[in-house]
Scaffold this motif. Sequence first.
Motif, PDB file in Angstrom:
ATOM      1  N   MET A  15       9.620   7.853 -18.268  1.00 38.73           N
ATOM      2  CA  MET A  15       8.107   7.567 -18.481  1.00 38.73           C
ATOM      3  C   MET A  15       7.530   8.302 -17.059  1.00 38.73           C
ATOM      4  N   GLY A  16       8.118   9.930 -16.680  1.00 39.54           N
ATOM      5  CA  GLY A  16       7.599  10.164 -15.867  1.00 39.54           C
ATOM      6  C   GLY A  16       8.339  10.719 -14.776  1.00 39.54           C
ATOM      7  N   ARG A  17       7.573  11.515 -13.406  1.00 39.76           N
ATOM      8  CA  ARG A  17       8.149  11.802 -12.572  1.00 39.76           C
ATOM      9  C   ARG A  17       7.327  11.122 -11.458  1.00 39.76           C
ATOM     10  N   ALA A  18       8.033  11.074 -10.475  1.00 42.32           N
ATOM     11  CA  ALA A  18       7.737  10.947  -8.826  1.00 42.32           C
ATOM     12  C   ALA A  18       7.304  10.776  -8.661  1.00 42.32           C
ATOM     13  N   VAL A  19       5.992  10.219  -7.950  1.00 41.33           N
ATOM     14  CA  VAL A  19       4.192  10.778  -7.810  1.00 41.33           C
ATOM     15  C   VAL A  19       4.881  10.434  -6.306  1.00 41.33           C
ATOM     16  N   ALA A  20       4.041  11.776  -5.432  1.00 36.75           N
ATOM     17  CA  ALA A  20       4.389  11.534  -3.838  1.00 36.75           C
ATOM     18  C   ALA A  20       2.701  10.882  -3.361  1.00 36.75           C
ATOM     19  N   PHE A  21       2.808   9.691  -2.798  1.00 34.89           N
ATOM     20  CA  PHE A  21       1.695   8.922  -2.293  1.00 34.89           C
ATOM     21  C   PHE A  21       1.796   9.504  -1.319  1.00 34.89           C
ATOM     22  N   GLY A  25      -1.798 -14.770  -1.207  1.00 33.04           N
ATOM     23  CA  GLY A  25      -1.550 -14.520   0.180  1.00 33.04           C
ATOM     24  C   GLY A  25      -0.249 -14.305   0.224  1.00 33.04           C
ATOM     25  N   ARG A  26       0.734 -14.768  -0.468  1.00 34.60           N
ATOM     26  CA  ARG A  26       1.713 -14.339  -0.364  1.00 34.60           C
ATOM     27  C   ARG A  26       3.155 -13.377   0.055  1.00 34.60           C
ATOM     28  N   PRO A  27       3.360 -12.833   0.447  1.00 34.98           N
ATOM     29  CA  PRO A  27       3.730 -11.618   1.143  1.00 34.98           C
ATOM     30  C   PRO A  27       4.882 -11.206  -0.651  1.00 34.98           C
ATOM     31  N   VAL A  28       4.511  -9.808  -0.395  1.00 40.03           N
ATOM     32  CA  VAL A  28       5.267  -9.149  -1.456  1.00 40.03           C
ATOM     33  C   VAL A  28       6.663  -8.352  -1.255  1.00 40.03           C
ATOM     34  N   MET A  56      12.361   4.597  -9.390  1.00 38.10           N
ATOM     35  CA  MET A  56      11.537   6.467  -9.915  1.00 38.10           C
ATOM     36  C   MET A  56      10.262   7.167  -8.707  1.00 38.10           C
ATOM     37  N   GLY A  57      10.452   6.243  -8.135  1.00 36.17           N
ATOM     38  CA  GLY A  57       9.078   6.439  -6.381  1.00 36.17           C
ATOM     39  C   GLY A  57       7.526   6.558  -7.410  1.00 36.17           C
ATOM     40  N   LEU A  58       7.843   5.586  -8.691  1.00 32.62           N
ATOM     41  CA  LEU A  58       5.866   5.971  -8.887  1.00 32.62           C
ATOM     42  C   LEU A  58       4.975   3.804  -8.538  1.00 32.62           C
ATOM     43  N   CYS A  59       6.259   3.464  -7.782  1.00 36.07           N
ATOM     44  CA  CYS A  59       5.070   2.740  -7.402  1.00 36.07           C
ATOM     45  C   CYS A  59       5.463   2.627  -5.558  1.00 36.07           C
ATOM     46  N   ALA A  60       4.758   1.807  -4.513  1.00 34.71           N
ATOM     47  CA  ALA A  60       5.678   2.006  -3.278  1.00 34.71           C
ATOM     48  C   ALA A  60       4.707   0.359  -2.807  1.00 34.71           C
ATOM     49  N   LYS A  61       5.868  -0.356  -2.064  1.00 32.42           N
ATOM     50  CA  LYS A  61       4.895  -1.612  -2.082  1.00 32.42           C
ATOM     51  C   LYS A  61       3.814  -1.113  -0.272  1.00 32.42           C
ATOM     52  N   ARG A  85       1.548   0.994  -0.465  1.00 37.08           N
ATOM     53  CA  ARG A  85       1.218   1.860  -0.935  1.00 37.08           C
ATOM     54  C   ARG A  85       0.570   2.100  -2.755  1.00 37.08           C
ATOM     55  N   ALA A  86       1.281   1.761  -3.305  1.00 33.59           N
ATOM     56  CA  ALA A  86       0.559   1.759  -4.765  1.00 33.59           C
ATOM     57  C   ALA A  86       2.053   0.170  -5.323  1.00 33.59           C
ATOM     58  N   CYS A  87       1.034  -0.515  -5.622  1.00 35.77           N
ATOM     59  CA  CYS A  87       1.424  -1.980  -6.100  1.00 35.77           C
ATOM     60  C   CYS A  87       0.367  -2.198  -6.677  1.00 35.77           C
ATOM     61  N   ILE A  88       0.788  -2.691  -7.825  1.00 35.86           N
ATOM     62  CA  ILE A  88       0.371  -3.787  -9.021  1.00 35.86           C
ATOM     63  C   ILE A  88      -0.319  -5.153  -8.582  1.00 35.86           C
ATOM     64  N   ARG A  89       0.961  -5.973  -7.750  1.00 31.77           N
ATOM     65  CA  ARG A  89       1.422  -7.165  -6.608  1.00 31.77           C
ATOM     66  C   ARG A  89       0.044  -7.576  -5.381  1.00 31.77           C
ATOM     67  N   ASP A  90      -0.432  -6.406  -5.238  1.00 29.08           N
ATOM     68  CA  ASP A  90      -0.507  -6.813  -3.854  1.00 29.08           C
ATOM     69  C   ASP A  90      -2.592  -6.359  -3.950  1.00 29.08           C
ATOM     70  N   ARG A  91      -2.620  -7.667  -3.567  1.00 28.55           N
ATOM     71  CA  ARG A  91      -4.438  -8.344  -3.282  1.00 28.55           C
ATOM     72  C   ARG A  91      -5.455  -6.448  -3.120  1.00 28.55           C
ATOM     73  N   ARG A  92      -5.132  -5.942  -2.195  1.00 29.93           N
ATOM     74  CA  ARG A  92      -5.886  -5.097  -2.068  1.00 29.93           C
ATOM     75  C   ARG A  92      -5.950  -3.979  -3.459  1.00 29.93           C
ATOM     76  N   ALA A  93      -7.659  -3.696  -3.816  1.00 25.92           N
ATOM     77  CA  ALA A  93      -7.749  -3.425  -4.876  1.00 25.92           C
ATOM     78  C   ALA A  93      -7.266  -1.748  -4.914  1.00 25.92           C
ATOM     79  N   ARG A  94      -7.082  -0.970  -3.952  1.00 33.59           N
ATOM     80  CA  ARG A  94      -7.268   0.700  -3.733  1.00 33.59           C
ATOM     81  C   ARG A  94      -5.541   0.889  -4.034  1.00 33.59           C
ATOM     82  N   ARG A  95      -4.181  -0.446  -3.566  1.00 33.17           N
ATOM     83  CA  ARG A  95      -2.897  -0.060  -3.988  1.00 33.17           C
ATOM     84  C   ARG A  95      -3.201  -0.838  -5.149  1.00 33.17           C
TER      85      ARG A  95
END
Length: 290
Positions: free
Chosen positions: A1-7, A24-27, A40-45, A47-57
Motif C-alpha cells: 500500500m505504500g511506505r510509512a509516512v512521517a507526519f 463527539g465520541r473518543p476515537v 504501517m504508519g499510514l495513519c495516527a490518532k 494527527r491523521a485519522c479518517i474518523r476524527d472530526r477535525r478536517a485537518r486530520r
Amino acid sequence: MGRAVAFEDNAFEDNLGAALDWKGRPVRCRECDHQAINAMGLCAKGRACIRDRRARRVETFLRANPELADQYLDHPYFEVRAGAARHATVFRLAPLLDDPEPEVRAMATLRLPAERIRDMIHDEDIDVRIAAASRLTGADLVPAIRDEAYMVRITAVRRMPVEMLPLVRHDPDPEVRAWVARRIDVRALPDMAFDPDPLVRREVAGRLPPDPLRLLVEDSDMRVRFTVAERLAEEDLFALLDDEEPAIRELARTRIEAVPELAGRLADHTGHDGAAVVAFPAPHDPGKET
C-alpha cells in the motif's frame, strides 16, 4: 500500500483537543477498519485519522492514503465527504454536485470537467458559484457577471475573454470595475477614465496610452494624477507643474529636466505660487577659469 509516512508534529493542532469523531465520541484505533495501515504508519490518532472530526486530520489521512478516498464519498460527516472529494477518482464525483453541503459541492465543482458543472453557476451557495466561475469559460460565465455576490463577478471578470469585458465595465462594485480596467482592451479604456471611483481611474491611468492619458491630468484624486505624472509624455507634463500636490509637481519637474530639449522651457513656466520658475546657473568655479 505504500511506505510509512512521517507526519509532522503540530503542537498547536495537538492542543486543540482530544481525538473525537464527528459525533463527539473518543476515537479508538481498535474499533477502526484501518488497523493494518495504522501498523504501517499510514495513519495516527490525533494527527491523521479518517474518523476524527477535525478536517485537518481527515485531510492528512487522505493525503497519505488517497486510494481510500472513493469509499468515503458517501460518509455521513460532510468534512469527510469534502476531503474525499479532493482525492477521489473524478469519475465518482458527479453525484456530489447534489450534496446537501456546499463545501462538498464546491470541491466536486473544482474537480469535475467544465461541461459537467455549468449548472453550478446558479447554485444557492456563494462558494459553489465562485468555484464554478473559476472553472467555466466564455459564454458559460455570462450568468456570473449578473451574480449578486461581487466575489463571483470578480472571479468571472478575471477569467472571461477580453471581448466580453465591456459588458461589466459599469458593474456597481468598484473592485469589479478595477479588475475590468486591468484587463479590458486599451481601446475601450478611455470610456472608463471618468469612473466615479478613484481607484478604478488609477488602474485606467496605469494602462492608457499617452494621448488619452491627458484626460486625467486634472483628475480630482492625487493618486490618479501621480500615476499620470509617472507615465505621461514629458512634453505634456508642464500642466502638472502647477499641481496642488508638491510630490506631483516635483515628479513632473524631475522628468522634464531629464529631457535636455525641454529643460530650458522651465525658466518660462509660472510656478504653483505664481512666481516664474528660474533656471539658476551652475555655481561659479574659479578653478575652471582660464
